[in-house]
Design a protein around this motif. Sequence first.
Motif, PDB file in Angstrom:
ATOM      1  N   GLU A  17       0.788  -1.315   0.079  1.00  0.00           N
ATOM      2  CA  GLU A  17      -0.115   0.142   0.063  1.00  0.00           C
ATOM      3  C   GLU A  17       0.864   1.228  -0.139  1.00  0.00           C
ATOM      4  OE1 GLU A  17      -2.543  -0.772   3.345  1.00  0.00           O
ATOM      5  OE2 GLU A  17      -3.691  -1.823   2.249  1.00  0.00           O
ATOM      6  N   GLU A  18       1.971   1.284   0.567  1.00  0.00           N
ATOM      7  CA  GLU A  18       2.802   2.208   0.538  1.00  0.00           C
ATOM      8  C   GLU A  18       3.565   2.515  -0.781  1.00  0.00           C
ATOM      9  OE1 GLU A  18       5.969   2.206   3.637  1.00  0.00           O
ATOM     10  OE2 GLU A  18       4.660   2.567   5.239  1.00  0.00           O
ATOM     11  N   VAL A  19       3.991   1.529  -1.409  1.00  0.00           N
ATOM     12  CA  VAL A  19       4.573   1.608  -2.669  1.00  0.00           C
ATOM     13  C   VAL A  19       3.399   2.005  -3.751  1.00  0.00           C
ATOM     14  CG1 VAL A  19       5.233   0.268  -4.453  1.00  0.00           C
ATOM     15  CG2 VAL A  19       6.355  -0.150  -2.231  1.00  0.00           C
ATOM     16  N   MET A  20       1.996   1.663  -3.518  1.00  0.00           N
ATOM     17  CA  MET A  20       1.194   2.033  -4.577  1.00  0.00           C
ATOM     18  C   MET A  20       0.671   3.614  -4.363  1.00  0.00           C
ATOM     19  SD  MET A  20       0.794  -0.375  -6.634  1.00  0.00           S
ATOM     20  CE  MET A  20      -0.785  -0.131  -7.419  1.00  0.00           C
ATOM     21  N   GLY A 180       9.740  -7.649 -23.944  1.00  0.00           N
ATOM     22  CA  GLY A 180       9.406  -6.179 -24.487  1.00  0.00           C
ATOM     23  C   GLY A 180       8.010  -5.907 -24.417  1.00  0.00           C
ATOM     24  N   TYR A 181       7.124  -6.709 -23.861  1.00  0.00           N
ATOM     25  CA  TYR A 181       5.818  -6.206 -23.646  1.00  0.00           C
ATOM     26  C   TYR A 181       5.551  -5.175 -22.531  1.00  0.00           C
ATOM     27  CZ  TYR A 181       4.715  -9.808 -27.017  1.00  0.00           C
ATOM     28  OH  TYR A 181       4.850 -10.750 -27.891  1.00  0.00           O
ATOM     29  N   ARG A 182       4.633  -4.331 -22.383  1.00  0.00           N
ATOM     30  CA  ARG A 182       4.116  -3.369 -21.453  1.00  0.00           C
ATOM     31  C   ARG A 182       3.088  -4.424 -20.699  1.00  0.00           C
ATOM     32  NH1 ARG A 182       4.732   2.283 -22.392  1.00  0.00           N
ATOM     33  NH2 ARG A 182       5.651   2.542 -24.492  1.00  0.00           N
ATOM     34  N   THR A 183       3.347  -4.718 -19.444  1.00  0.00           N
ATOM     35  CA  THR A 183       2.663  -5.697 -18.675  1.00  0.00           C
ATOM     36  C   THR A 183       1.824  -4.931 -17.488  1.00  0.00           C
ATOM     37  OG1 THR A 183       4.646  -7.402 -18.982  1.00  0.00           O
ATOM     38  CG2 THR A 183       3.272  -7.745 -17.400  1.00  0.00           C
ATOM     39  N   ALA A 200       3.486  -9.277  -1.255  1.00  0.00           N
ATOM     40  CA  ALA A 200       5.068  -9.310  -1.598  1.00  0.00           C
ATOM     41  C   ALA A 200       5.353  -9.229  -3.012  1.00  0.00           C
ATOM     42  CB  ALA A 200       5.859 -10.387  -0.683  1.00  0.00           C
ATOM     43  N   ASN A 201       4.453 -10.145  -3.577  1.00  0.00           N
ATOM     44  CA  ASN A 201       4.894 -10.444  -5.096  1.00  0.00           C
ATOM     45  C   ASN A 201       4.277  -9.446  -5.902  1.00  0.00           C
ATOM     46  OD1 ASN A 201       6.605 -12.931  -6.294  1.00  0.00           O
ATOM     47  ND2 ASN A 201       5.318 -13.444  -4.102  1.00  0.00           N
ATOM     48  N   LEU A 202       3.247  -8.747  -5.449  1.00  0.00           N
ATOM     49  CA  LEU A 202       2.562  -7.547  -6.244  1.00  0.00           C
ATOM     50  C   LEU A 202       3.562  -6.264  -6.161  1.00  0.00           C
ATOM     51  CD1 LEU A 202      -1.470  -7.548  -5.356  1.00  0.00           C
ATOM     52  CD2 LEU A 202       0.015  -8.108  -7.741  1.00  0.00           C
ATOM     53  N   THR A 203       4.097  -6.181  -4.870  1.00  0.00           N
ATOM     54  CA  THR A 203       5.091  -4.918  -4.707  1.00  0.00           C
ATOM     55  C   THR A 203       6.263  -5.046  -5.546  1.00  0.00           C
ATOM     56  OG1 THR A 203       4.582  -4.870  -2.447  1.00  0.00           O
ATOM     57  CG2 THR A 203       6.838  -3.994  -2.966  1.00  0.00           C
ATOM     58  N   LYS A 208       9.579  -3.704 -10.369  1.00  0.00           N
ATOM     59  CA  LYS A 208      10.440  -3.968 -11.146  1.00  0.00           C
ATOM     60  C   LYS A 208       9.829  -4.256 -12.516  1.00  0.00           C
ATOM     61  CE  LYS A 208      13.291  -6.035  -7.821  1.00  0.00           C
ATOM     62  NZ  LYS A 208      13.690  -7.574  -7.336  1.00  0.00           N
ATOM     63  N   TYR A 209       8.642  -4.981 -12.715  1.00  0.00           N
ATOM     64  CA  TYR A 209       8.203  -5.852 -13.854  1.00  0.00           C
ATOM     65  C   TYR A 209       6.979  -5.302 -14.533  1.00  0.00           C
ATOM     66  CZ  TYR A 209      11.862  -8.699 -11.898  1.00  0.00           C
ATOM     67  OH  TYR A 209      13.181  -9.347 -11.237  1.00  0.00           O
ATOM     68  N   ALA A 210       6.075  -4.810 -14.017  1.00  0.00           N
ATOM     69  CA  ALA A 210       4.555  -4.461 -14.370  1.00  0.00           C
ATOM     70  C   ALA A 210       4.319  -3.320 -13.839  1.00  0.00           C
ATOM     71  CB  ALA A 210       3.900  -5.637 -13.773  1.00  0.00           C
ATOM     72  N   ASP A 211       3.099  -2.802 -14.220  1.00  0.00           N
ATOM     73  CA  ASP A 211       2.220  -1.868 -13.626  1.00  0.00           C
ATOM     74  C   ASP A 211       1.135  -2.693 -13.045  1.00  0.00           C
ATOM     75  OD1 ASP A 211       3.870   0.175 -14.753  1.00  0.00           O
ATOM     76  OD2 ASP A 211       2.220   0.639 -16.447  1.00  0.00           O
ATOM     77  N   VAL A 212       0.845  -2.521 -12.080  1.00  0.00           N
ATOM     78  CA  VAL A 212      -0.108  -2.988 -10.804  1.00  0.00           C
ATOM     79  C   VAL A 212      -1.236  -1.836 -10.888  1.00  0.00           C
ATOM     80  CG1 VAL A 212      -1.028  -4.178  -8.696  1.00  0.00           C
ATOM     81  CG2 VAL A 212       1.419  -4.692  -9.619  1.00  0.00           C
ATOM     82  N   VAL A 213      -2.211  -2.079 -11.164  1.00  0.00           N
ATOM     83  CA  VAL A 213      -3.455  -0.896 -11.327  1.00  0.00           C
ATOM     84  C   VAL A 213      -4.805  -1.729 -10.823  1.00  0.00           C
ATOM     85  CG1 VAL A 213      -2.422  -0.303 -13.587  1.00  0.00           C
ATOM     86  CG2 VAL A 213      -4.259  -1.902 -13.690  1.00  0.00           C
ATOM     87  N   ASP A 214      -5.547  -0.512 -10.727  1.00  0.00           N
ATOM     88  CA  ASP A 214      -7.070  -0.993 -10.450  1.00  0.00           C
ATOM     89  C   ASP A 214      -7.660  -1.489 -11.893  1.00  0.00           C
ATOM     90  OD1 ASP A 214      -6.736  -0.269  -7.993  1.00  0.00           O
ATOM     91  OD2 ASP A 214      -7.527   1.843  -8.318  1.00  0.00           O
ATOM     92  N   VAL A 215      -8.499  -2.521 -11.651  1.00  0.00           N
ATOM     93  CA  VAL A 215      -9.290  -3.179 -12.862  1.00  0.00           C
ATOM     94  C   VAL A 215      -9.868  -2.041 -13.549  1.00  0.00           C
ATOM     95  CG1 VAL A 215     -11.321  -3.692 -11.950  1.00  0.00           C
ATOM     96  CG2 VAL A 215     -10.491  -5.057 -13.636  1.00  0.00           C
TER      97      VAL A 215
END
Length: 227
Positions: A17-20, A180-183, A200-203, A208-215
């Motif tokens: 939650e802090e990261v987001m 090379g995909y936007r994830t 932990a994995n979403l953080t 590093k690897y993806a954008d974690v977003v709201d649906v």
Amino acid sequence: MESTMQTSDKTAREIFEEVMANPARSKFGFGEKLAIINVDPQKSYTRPDLFPKTAYITDPNQMTHINTISTMARDKGLPVVWTHVAYMENAADAGVWGTRTDTPDSLQNIKYGSERHAFDDRVDIHEDVDPVYTKRMPSAFFETPLQTFLTWHKVDTLVLTGGSTSGCIRATAVDSLSRGYRTIIPVECVADKHESYHFANLTDLQLKYADVVDVQDVKDWLIAYEG
């Protein structure tokens, strides 16, 4: 030299939650054309009433969200892909991954055509236009036709749903970025067995690897998409 690894009394959820909440965090963003990749929404992982040792529910509305964005994408002519896991009767194709345990709930005992292999009854798959791949390893890319399918359709952005967050979603996200995909990972659409692994994995994925977003962010992009 002393260890420089940070320690914390915060939970994995609190750190996530802090990261987001960080307004300075940058995003990869959406590209020109996306595909929805629904990773393993099969009964072995989505029905704890049937398989309590292997299945999990994080957001109770996960399947509804998956169906909604899949339908929206399909209606715009965008690819929707489904994967699930299964092995031969003798598990000869499970490799070393299938050697740790051998119980009825062990990975290698998800057999082709079994109830564990079957997709959750709630998901809406259109097999006339949606590719369906059976995979044997964590990543949806590994030894499936996914890469060539995405190349043909000139996709540059992948939206990942399914589970588990710490397993097949993470593996697919790392392979996606490496290719090379936007994830994009809509948080309501992924699940795991324990909140510690999940957050932990979403953080780590977000950092590093993806954008974690709201649906809703995925829905908004699909509404605006004109092809």
